[in-house]
Design a protein around this motif. Structure first.
Motif, PDB file in Angstrom:
ATOM      1  N   TYR A 100       0.870  -1.185   0.000  1.00  0.00           N
ATOM      2  CA  TYR A 100       0.000   0.000   0.000  1.00  0.00           C
ATOM      3  C   TYR A 100       0.901   1.227   0.000  1.00  0.00           C
ATOM      4  N   LEU A 101       0.872   2.031  -1.068  1.00  0.00           N
ATOM      5  CA  LEU A 101       1.715   3.232  -1.169  1.00  0.00           C
ATOM      6  C   LEU A 101       0.836   4.467  -1.344  1.00  0.00           C
ATOM      7  N   THR A 102       1.240   5.551  -0.681  1.00  0.00           N
ATOM      8  CA  THR A 102       0.473   6.804  -0.733  1.00  0.00           C
ATOM      9  C   THR A 102       1.090   7.774  -1.726  1.00  0.00           C
ATOM     10  N   LYS A 103       0.237   8.361  -2.582  1.00  0.00           N
ATOM     11  CA  LYS A 103       0.693   9.395  -3.526  1.00  0.00           C
ATOM     12  C   LYS A 103       0.938  10.698  -2.771  1.00  0.00           C
ATOM     13  N   PRO A 104       1.973  11.472  -3.102  1.00  0.00           N
ATOM     14  CA  PRO A 104       3.035  11.114  -4.059  1.00  0.00           C
ATOM     15  C   PRO A 104       3.969  10.061  -3.440  1.00  0.00           C
ATOM     16  N   PHE A 105       4.402   9.105  -4.244  1.00  0.00           N
ATOM     17  CA  PHE A 105       5.251   8.021  -3.748  1.00  0.00           C
ATOM     18  C   PHE A 105       6.616   8.099  -4.421  1.00  0.00           C
ATOM     19  N   ASP A 106       7.562   7.429  -3.791  1.00  0.00           N
ATOM     20  CA  ASP A 106       8.915   7.364  -4.350  1.00  0.00           C
ATOM     21  C   ASP A 106       8.937   6.274  -5.425  1.00  0.00           C
ATOM     22  N   LEU A 107       9.284   6.654  -6.661  1.00  0.00           N
ATOM     23  CA  LEU A 107       9.265   5.703  -7.775  1.00  0.00           C
ATOM     24  C   LEU A 107      10.237   4.550  -7.553  1.00  0.00           C
ATOM     25  N   ASP A 108      11.392   4.848  -6.971  1.00  0.00           N
ATOM     26  CA  ASP A 108      12.364   3.776  -6.688  1.00  0.00           C
ATOM     27  C   ASP A 108      11.810   2.782  -5.670  1.00  0.00           C
ATOM     28  N   GLU A 109      11.060   3.303  -4.693  1.00  0.00           N
ATOM     29  CA  GLU A 109      10.445   2.420  -3.700  1.00  0.00           C
ATOM     30  C   GLU A 109       9.422   1.499  -4.369  1.00  0.00           C
ATOM     31  N   LEU A 110       8.626   2.069  -5.293  1.00  0.00           N
ATOM     32  CA  LEU A 110       7.636   1.262  -6.015  1.00  0.00           C
ATOM     33  C   LEU A 110       8.321   0.163  -6.831  1.00  0.00           C
ATOM     34  N   LYS A 111       9.434   0.502  -7.474  1.00  0.00           N
ATOM     35  CA  LYS A 111      10.166  -0.491  -8.272  1.00  0.00           C
ATOM     36  C   LYS A 111      10.646  -1.657  -7.406  1.00  0.00           C
ATOM     37  N   ILE A 112      11.118  -1.328  -6.199  1.00  0.00           N
ATOM     38  CA  ILE A 112      11.593  -2.377  -5.282  1.00  0.00           C
ATOM     39  C   ILE A 112      10.429  -3.261  -4.833  1.00  0.00           C
ATOM     40  N   VAL A 113       9.294  -2.620  -4.518  1.00  0.00           N
ATOM     41  CA  VAL A 113       8.106  -3.378  -4.089  1.00  0.00           C
ATOM     42  C   VAL A 113       7.662  -4.329  -5.204  1.00  0.00           C
ATOM     43  N   ILE A 114       7.652  -3.834  -6.442  1.00  0.00           N
ATOM     44  CA  ILE A 114       7.246  -4.664  -7.590  1.00  0.00           C
ATOM     45  C   ILE A 114       8.216  -5.825  -7.786  1.00  0.00           C
ATOM     46  N   LYS A 115       9.498  -5.531  -7.733  1.00  0.00           N
ATOM     47  CA  LYS A 115      10.506  -6.576  -7.927  1.00  0.00           C
ATOM     48  C   LYS A 115      10.374  -7.681  -6.882  1.00  0.00           C
ATOM     49  N   ASN A 116      10.210  -7.282  -5.618  1.00  0.00           N
ATOM     50  CA  ASN A 116      10.076  -8.269  -4.534  1.00  0.00           C
ATOM     51  C   ASN A 116       8.791  -9.079  -4.677  1.00  0.00           C
ATOM     52  N   ALA A 117       7.702  -8.399  -5.062  1.00  0.00           N
ATOM     53  CA  ALA A 117       6.419  -9.092  -5.211  1.00  0.00           C
ATOM     54  C   ALA A 117       6.484 -10.132  -6.321  1.00  0.00           C
ATOM     55  N   LEU A 118       7.105  -9.777  -7.446  1.00  0.00           N
ATOM     56  CA  LEU A 118       7.233 -10.714  -8.566  1.00  0.00           C
ATOM     57  C   LEU A 118       8.121 -11.894  -8.192  1.00  0.00           C
ATOM     58  N   LEU A 119       9.185 -11.620  -7.435  1.00  0.00           N
ATOM     59  CA  LEU A 119      10.087 -12.692  -7.015  1.00  0.00           C
ATOM     60  C   LEU A 119       9.375 -13.663  -6.075  1.00  0.00           C
ATOM     61  N   LEU A 120       8.642 -13.119  -5.098  1.00  0.00           N
ATOM     62  CA  LEU A 120       7.913 -13.975  -4.155  1.00  0.00           C
ATOM     63  C   LEU A 120       6.855 -14.810  -4.873  1.00  0.00           C
ATOM     64  N   ASN A 121       6.187 -14.199  -5.846  1.00  0.00           N
ATOM     65  CA  ASN A 121       5.163 -14.917  -6.600  1.00  0.00           C
ATOM     66  C   ASN A 121       5.771 -16.052  -7.422  1.00  0.00           C
ATOM     67  N   GLN A 122       6.953 -15.767  -7.995  1.00  0.00           N
ATOM     68  CA  GLN A 122       7.655 -16.786  -8.778  1.00  0.00           C
ATOM     69  C   GLN A 122       8.081 -17.948  -7.881  1.00  0.00           C
ATOM     70  N   LEU A 123       8.616 -17.613  -6.694  1.00  0.00           N
ATOM     71  CA  LEU A 123       9.047 -18.660  -5.764  1.00  0.00           C
ATOM     72  C   LEU A 123       7.862 -19.508  -5.298  1.00  0.00           C
ATOM     73  N   ALA A 124       6.730 -18.838  -5.021  1.00  0.00           N
ATOM     74  CA  ALA A 124       5.536 -19.573  -4.595  1.00  0.00           C
ATOM     75  C   ALA A 124       5.069 -20.529  -5.692  1.00  0.00           C
ATOM     76  N   THR A 125       5.140 -20.076  -6.945  1.00  0.00           N
ATOM     77  CA  THR A 125       4.749 -20.925  -8.075  1.00  0.00           C
ATOM     78  C   THR A 125       5.679 -22.125  -8.188  1.00  0.00           C
ATOM     79  N   GLU A 126       6.982 -21.881  -8.012  1.00  0.00           N
ATOM     80  CA  GLU A 126       7.962 -22.971  -8.104  1.00  0.00           C
ATOM     81  C   GLU A 126       7.767 -23.982  -6.978  1.00  0.00           C
ATOM     82  N   VAL A 127       7.482 -23.487  -5.764  1.00  0.00           N
ATOM     83  CA  VAL A 127       7.256 -24.391  -4.632  1.00  0.00           C
ATOM     84  C   VAL A 127       6.026 -25.270  -4.886  1.00  0.00           C
ATOM     85  N   THR A 128       4.947 -24.642  -5.402  1.00  0.00           N
ATOM     86  CA  THR A 128       3.736 -25.396  -5.717  1.00  0.00           C
ATOM     87  C   THR A 128       4.021 -26.464  -6.761  1.00  0.00           C
TER      88      THR A 128
END
Length: 451
Positions: A100-128
């Motif tokens: 959950y990010l509040t506008k105005p947000f730090d674009l670099d922070e959003l990029k990190i959140v997206i990267k971590n979310a995609l990685l966790l989702n990929q790992l969860a898929t691999e574990v399944t």
């Protein structure tokens, strides 16, 4: 595959800015300026992640979030809003948003959140995927014998319930395979299947392994550790060799089964759990109860559903199916493709004291030493190539000599018990019957078990 990000925001300039930033990171990007259009893109394109504005006219972000989770429950969703409050943040997280990010947000922070979310989702898929690969061969017990057909039918009926199951049988008869089959056929199949060998750990370590411990609970406990029951939450825990669990641990296990809660070692907080329990043993628990080695109340708590697995020697018709199954699993590693009829005959006539586990080892050994595509008799271990020896001397005399069929059976049982020095399991193996069948006959003929 390049991750695909869906942006749903009613502010067109925000969509443009986010699309540009995400494309610079190498992502594919889809945009929508309202909820209905965004949900339509979601169904058509199957994105890897959604960035969602909370405040939009018409269908607001919270409504869209709920719809996303109905369509694709595990899809990561990041909420953006210029009107952030604690209550809205809590509600968004409860409804399945990962951040959950509040506008105005730090674009670099959003990029990190997206990267971590995609990685966790990929790992969860691999574990399944890996979990399904590990257990997919255990969908049913292999066999066509009446006993195995009946056991598979029982597994199907039991799997849909939360009933505790006790699986008994000799070592190597496939108790863990049966446990995994129950888990895979149950509504818990997408959640963890956690195994604990109760005989492999000393009492002090077993308690920590089952229930976890707090930091500083004992020397060497430098961090908090989650126990197997906690790790199995919403899934199944398999307690193998339950008959070897110390009495003091049996008391604690009984409490978990009764109250569905526990405390970590060194902790005071009570943790509630939702776990299906399957236990297994090759010991006669009724005998252990009589000797004071196993709690009777725990036995009845575990023995809600009882599955008795037969030894391999009592299901000879299943041996070719099992041998072919093990060979097929090895065919992509070794050259071997089939078993000759002579070799299969030897395999089928052997008594298999080590049961299915021994059969699997024999097939793998033969596959390793076989230099061609067919396993032949000389590829099998020496014990399979020798004809079976009669263990007990013949005691049969014909009726005109004054001996009945019952007397012959009684003498065979007495000789088997004498030869095995009173070991009932070994005596049953010598007679090629189950231990329960042996006990029935000893009671029938009034034979003492004290040898």
């Amino acid at each position: 595959m390049t991750p695909k990000i869906l942006i749903i925001d009613d502010e067109k300039h925000m969509c443009w800015a986010l699309e540009r930033a995400m494309k610079q990171e190498g992502y594919q990007v889809l945009t929508a300026n309202n909820g209905p259009d965004g949900l339509e893109l979601l169904k058509q394109e199957g994105p890897s992640l959604v960035i969602l504005d909370l405040r939009m006219p018409g269908m607001d972000g919270m409504e869209v979030l709920k719809c996303i989770k109905e369509i694709q429950p595990k899809l990561p969703v990041i909420i953006l809003t210029a009107h952030g409050t604690i209550d809205s943040a809590i509600e968004a997280m409860k409804n399945g948003a990962i951040d959950y990010l509040t506008k105005p947000f730090d674009l670099d922070e959003l990029k990190i959140v997206i990267k971590n979310a995609l990685l966790l989702n990929q790992l969860a898929t691999e574990v399944t995927f890996l979990r399904s690969e590990l257990t997919k061969n255990y969908s049913i017990m292999i066999g066509k014998s009446p006993t195995i057909v009946e056991i598979n039918q029982l597994i199907e009926r039991v799997a849909t319930t939360n009933a505790t199951v006790l699986i008994t049988g000799e070592s190597g008869t496939g108790k863990e395979v049966a446990a995994v089959s129950i888990h895979q056929a149950s509504p818990r199949c997408d959640n963890p299947f956690v195994t604990v060998n109760c005989a492999a750990l000393p009492e002090q370590l077993l308690e920590s392994e089952l229930f976890g411990h707090e930091k500083g609970a004992f020397t060497g406990a430098i961090t908090k550790k989650l126990g197997r029951f906690e790790l199995a939450h919403k899934g199944t825990i398999f307690l193998d060799e339950i008959g070897d669990m110390p009495l003091s641990m049996q008391v604690k296990l009984l409490r978990v089964l009764q109250e569905k809660s526990f405390e970590r070692v060194g902790g005071t907080e009570t943790h509630k759990i939702d776990v299906r329990v399957i236990a297994a043993t090759n010991r006669e628990l009724t005998e252990a109860i009589r000797k004071g080695l196993f709690r009777e109340d725990l036995y009845y708590r575990l023995n809600v559903i009882h599955i008795q697995l037969p030894p391999l020697r009592e299901r000879k018709e299943d041996i070719p199916l099992l041998a072919e199954h093990f060979l097929e699993k090895l065919s992509h590693i070794y050259r071997v493709k089939k078993i000759s009829s002579d070799a299969m005959e030897m395999i089928c006539t052997y008594n298999w004291p080590g049961n299915i586990r021994e059969l699997q080892n024999v097939i793998e050994r033969a596959a390793i030493i076989c230099e061609d595509e067919e396993i032949l008799p000389f590829h099998l271990p020496p014990e399979l190539q020798k004809p079976s020896k009669t263990v007990i001397g013949t005691v049969v005399r014909f009726p005109d000599e004054g001996i009945s069929l019952e007397e012959v059976e009684k003498q065979l049982i007495m000789k088997a018990l004498e030869k095995s020095k009173g070991n009932q399991t070994k005596a049953a193996q010598l007679l090629n019957i189950t231990r329960s069948a042996l006990l029935y006959r000893t009671q029938k003929y009034g034979i003492s078990l004290m040898y």
